[in-house]
Design a protein around this motif. Structure first.
Motif, PDB file in Angstrom:
ATOM      1  N   GLY A 213       9.498  -8.446  -9.203  1.00  0.00           N
ATOM      2  CA  GLY A 213       8.071  -8.190  -9.144  1.00  0.00           C
ATOM      3  C   GLY A 213       7.640  -7.332  -7.969  1.00  0.00           C
ATOM      4  N   ALA A 214       8.591  -6.654  -7.319  1.00  0.00           N
ATOM      5  CA  ALA A 214       8.250  -5.772  -6.198  1.00  0.00           C
ATOM      6  C   ALA A 214       7.760  -4.430  -6.745  1.00  0.00           C
ATOM      7  N   ILE A 215       6.746  -3.865  -6.081  1.00  0.00           N
ATOM      8  CA  ILE A 215       5.985  -2.752  -6.650  1.00  0.00           C
ATOM      9  C   ILE A 215       6.001  -1.517  -5.764  1.00  0.00           C
ATOM     10  N   GLY A 216       6.146  -0.364  -6.411  1.00  0.00           N
ATOM     11  CA  GLY A 216       5.902   0.916  -5.766  1.00  0.00           C
ATOM     12  C   GLY A 216       6.980   1.388  -4.809  1.00  0.00           C
ATOM     13  N   ILE A 217       6.656   2.451  -4.084  1.00  0.00           N
ATOM     14  CA  ILE A 217       7.581   3.079  -3.147  1.00  0.00           C
ATOM     15  C   ILE A 217       8.070   2.096  -2.077  1.00  0.00           C
ATOM     16  N   PRO A 218       7.200   1.254  -1.522  1.00  0.00           N
ATOM     17  CA  PRO A 218       7.667   0.307  -0.497  1.00  0.00           C
ATOM     18  C   PRO A 218       8.211  -0.993  -1.069  1.00  0.00           C
ATOM     19  N   GLN A 219       8.099  -1.182  -2.394  1.00  0.00           N
ATOM     20  CA  GLN A 219       8.559  -2.404  -3.058  1.00  0.00           C
ATOM     21  C   GLN A 219       7.908  -3.647  -2.441  1.00  0.00           C
ATOM     22  N   PHE A 220       6.579  -3.633  -2.386  1.00  0.00           N
ATOM     23  CA  PHE A 220       5.810  -4.785  -1.922  1.00  0.00           C
ATOM     24  C   PHE A 220       5.663  -5.790  -3.056  1.00  0.00           C
ATOM     25  N   ILE A 221       5.834  -7.070  -2.756  1.00  0.00           N
ATOM     26  CA  ILE A 221       5.430  -8.090  -3.717  1.00  0.00           C
ATOM     27  C   ILE A 221       3.905  -8.176  -3.672  1.00  0.00           C
ATOM     28  N   GLY A 232      -3.740   4.976   2.821  1.00  0.00           N
ATOM     29  CA  GLY A 232      -3.261   5.967   3.768  1.00  0.00           C
ATOM     30  C   GLY A 232      -3.883   7.341   3.623  1.00  0.00           C
ATOM     31  N   ASN A 233      -4.247   7.733   2.421  1.00  0.00           N
ATOM     32  CA  ASN A 233      -4.817   9.079   2.215  1.00  0.00           C
ATOM     33  C   ASN A 233      -6.344   9.072   2.146  1.00  0.00           C
ATOM     34  N   MET A 234      -6.919   7.880   2.366  1.00  0.00           N
ATOM     35  CA  MET A 234      -8.381   7.733   2.451  1.00  0.00           C
ATOM     36  C   MET A 234      -9.107   8.218   1.200  1.00  0.00           C
ATOM     37  N   ARG A 237      -8.823   4.032  -2.576  1.00  0.00           N
ATOM     38  CA  ARG A 237      -8.049   3.083  -3.373  1.00  0.00           C
ATOM     39  C   ARG A 237      -6.636   2.960  -2.812  1.00  0.00           C
ATOM     40  N   ILE A 238      -5.952   1.893  -3.177  1.00  0.00           N
ATOM     41  CA  ILE A 238      -4.573   1.661  -2.730  1.00  0.00           C
ATOM     42  C   ILE A 238      -3.643   1.831  -3.908  1.00  0.00           C
ATOM     43  N   ASP A 239      -2.771   2.808  -3.803  1.00  0.00           N
ATOM     44  CA  ASP A 239      -1.821   3.133  -4.867  1.00  0.00           C
ATOM     45  C   ASP A 239      -0.442   3.274  -4.234  1.00  0.00           C
ATOM     46  N   LEU A 240       0.425   2.304  -4.453  1.00  0.00           N
ATOM     47  CA  LEU A 240       1.727   2.316  -3.790  1.00  0.00           C
ATOM     48  C   LEU A 240       2.726   3.264  -4.436  1.00  0.00           C
ATOM     49  N   SER A 241       2.287   4.021  -5.438  1.00  0.00           N
ATOM     50  CA  SER A 241       3.111   5.116  -5.945  1.00  0.00           C
ATOM     51  C   SER A 241       2.772   6.418  -5.211  1.00  0.00           C
ATOM     52  N   ASP A 242       1.788   6.353  -4.320  1.00  0.00           N
ATOM     53  CA  ASP A 242       1.395   7.489  -3.492  1.00  0.00           C
ATOM     54  C   ASP A 242       2.093   7.357  -2.133  1.00  0.00           C
ATOM     55  N   HIS A 243       2.723   8.419  -1.677  1.00  0.00           N
ATOM     56  CA  HIS A 243       3.523   8.343  -0.453  1.00  0.00           C
ATOM     57  C   HIS A 243       2.676   8.065   0.792  1.00  0.00           C
ATOM     58  N   ASP A 245      -0.109   6.308   1.000  1.00  0.00           N
ATOM     59  CA  ASP A 245      -0.447   4.879   0.972  1.00  0.00           C
ATOM     60  C   ASP A 245       0.780   4.025   1.278  1.00  0.00           C
ATOM     61  N   ALA A 246       1.922   4.423   0.740  1.00  0.00           N
ATOM     62  CA  ALA A 246       3.157   3.660   0.966  1.00  0.00           C
ATOM     63  C   ALA A 246       3.558   3.693   2.440  1.00  0.00           C
ATOM     64  N   ILE A 247       3.523   4.851   3.034  1.00  0.00           N
ATOM     65  CA  ILE A 247       3.900   5.009   4.450  1.00  0.00           C
ATOM     66  C   ILE A 247       2.977   4.185   5.347  1.00  0.00           C
ATOM     67  N   ALA A 248       1.681   4.303   5.124  1.00  0.00           N
ATOM     68  CA  ALA A 248       0.715   3.551   5.940  1.00  0.00           C
ATOM     69  C   ALA A 248       0.867   2.053   5.743  1.00  0.00           C
ATOM     70  N   SER A 249       1.160   1.643   4.523  1.00  0.00           N
ATOM     71  CA  SER A 249       1.286   0.216   4.213  1.00  0.00           C
ATOM     72  C   SER A 249       2.514  -0.397   4.876  1.00  0.00           C
ATOM     73  N   ILE A 250       3.631   0.314   4.853  1.00  0.00           N
ATOM     74  CA  ILE A 250       4.841  -0.174   5.530  1.00  0.00           C
ATOM     75  C   ILE A 250       4.589  -0.285   7.033  1.00  0.00           C
ATOM     76  N   ALA A 251       3.954   0.735   7.599  1.00  0.00           N
ATOM     77  CA  ALA A 251       3.662   0.718   9.038  1.00  0.00           C
ATOM     78  C   ALA A 251       2.727  -0.439   9.393  1.00  0.00           C
ATOM     79  N   ASN A 252       1.732  -0.685   8.556  1.00  0.00           N
ATOM     80  CA  ASN A 252       0.803  -1.784   8.800  1.00  0.00           C
ATOM     81  C   ASN A 252       1.526  -3.128   8.711  1.00  0.00           C
ATOM     82  N   PHE A 253       2.398  -3.264   7.720  1.00  0.00           N
ATOM     83  CA  PHE A 253       3.177  -4.489   7.566  1.00  0.00           C
ATOM     84  C   PHE A 253       3.979  -4.775   8.827  1.00  0.00           C
ATOM     85  N   LEU A 254       4.746  -3.788   9.284  1.00  0.00           N
ATOM     86  CA  LEU A 254       5.608  -3.979  10.451  1.00  0.00           C
ATOM     87  C   LEU A 254       4.785  -4.246  11.710  1.00  0.00           C
ATOM     88  N   ASN A 255       3.681  -3.548  11.848  1.00  0.00           N
ATOM     89  CA  ASN A 255       2.802  -3.752  13.006  1.00  0.00           C
ATOM     90  C   ASN A 255       2.251  -5.173  13.029  1.00  0.00           C
TER      91      ASN A 255
END
Length: 294
Positions: A213-221, A232-234, A237-243, A245-255
């Motif tokens: 059930g992991a989704i998109g480029i970052p494979q978020f559950i 990430g691209n302002m 909307r949040i679309d994890l198939s968009d790079h 959004d994926a990059i910003a989301s991974i960075a936010n997760f780790l932060n």
């Protein structure tokens, strides 16, 4: 037209209405590997947790949903130690990852500045999770999570055990414990998935991901999408198939999990384990990050 004929037509019409209202409603069933199942018990559970029954009924009546016996069985067969992490620290993978960093330099720079997470680390995760966005999974997430969540039903667990018993090292007792635990986990993820798709106005049947059930480029559950995914691209909307959004989301997760530049290795390992608790995974991510910096 005679009055008696009109009366007869009226009588037949009323009789038909009575029959329609007294006959039991037809259950929508789905079949997979010879297993018939309707998701009504799961819907009732979701309604008890505050979800709109009419909306759920409309979604679950869609012919695209299926009882995903094959996908769910992988939870009881797959082993993290069997994943070939050695495929990543190779010249071709590193060359592709460095090219990725050039193509998405602006997005990585923004994420690095805002969240304090090294671009090499973000890229390493995207490489391992989805081969730089090329492999995001083939399983229909809605079907997978609905099927797994339905394992609270003993009959469904028994059918799944019959399906996997010949290809797993689990005993029936350990299988039962894991199936119940995974059912609770999947139910919570399903709730997050429904919240996310409703908020973003996404057709839930269009989202494909891993068997887990992991989704998109970052494979978020889905629960991590709710907690950490960001725009990430302002574009609103949040679309994890968009790079972006994926990059910003991974960075936010780790932060949010405590990543800070220059931290000691022990702490760095702990943070990455929040993304994936496998030691194989953590070692691979750290090795790739070092190679991308070199």
């Amino acid at each position: 037209m005679s009055r008696s004929f009109l009366s007869l037509k009226r009588f037949i019409f009323i009789l038909c209405l009575l029959l329609l209202t007294t006959l039991p409603s037809q259950k929508i069933e789905t079949v997979s590997n010879g297993v018939y199942y309707n998701f009504e018990p799961l819907q009732e559970k979701l309604v008890s947790d505050g979800f709109d029954g009419k909306k759920l009924a409309r979604i679950y009546r869609n012919g695209k949903i299926n009882f995903d016996m094959k996908g769910v069985s992988l939870f009881f067969i797959h082993r993290e130690s069997n994943v070939n992490y050695n495929q990543y620290p190779k010249t071709l993978s590193i060359t592709g990852a460095k090219l990725y960093m050039k193509i998405y330099d602006s997005e990585l720079s923004k994420a690095e500045e805002k969240y304090g997470v090294d671009r090499e680390l973000i890229t390493a995760i995207i490489l391992v999770e989805s081969k730089l966005g090329k492999t995001v999974g083939k399983w229909r997430v809605f079907s997978t999570l609905s099927t797994m969540a339905s394992l609270f039903d003993a009959n469904i667990r028994n059918r799944l055990w019959e399906y996997v018993s010949g290809s797993t090292l689990f005993t029936v007792e350990t299988f039962e414990k894991k199936a119940i635990r995974k059912s609770n986990w999947a139910y919570n993820e399903l709730k997050s998935f429904l919240i996310y798709t409703e908020k973003e106005k996404i057709d839930p049947f269009t989202i494909k991901g891993s068997y887990a059930g992991a989704i998109g480029i970052p494979q978020f559950i889905p629960s991590n999408i709710i907690r950490y995914a960001t725009d990430g691209n302002m574009d609103g909307r949040i679309d994890l198939s968009d790079h972006a959004d994926a990059i910003a989301s991974i960075a936010n997760f780790l932060n949010k999990c405590g990543w800070r530049k220059g931290m000691k290795e022990k702490k760095a390992r702990w943070v990455i384990r929040q993304y994936n608790p496998s030691s194989y995974y953590v070692n691979t991510i750290l090795n790739l990050t070092a190679m991308l910096k070199g």
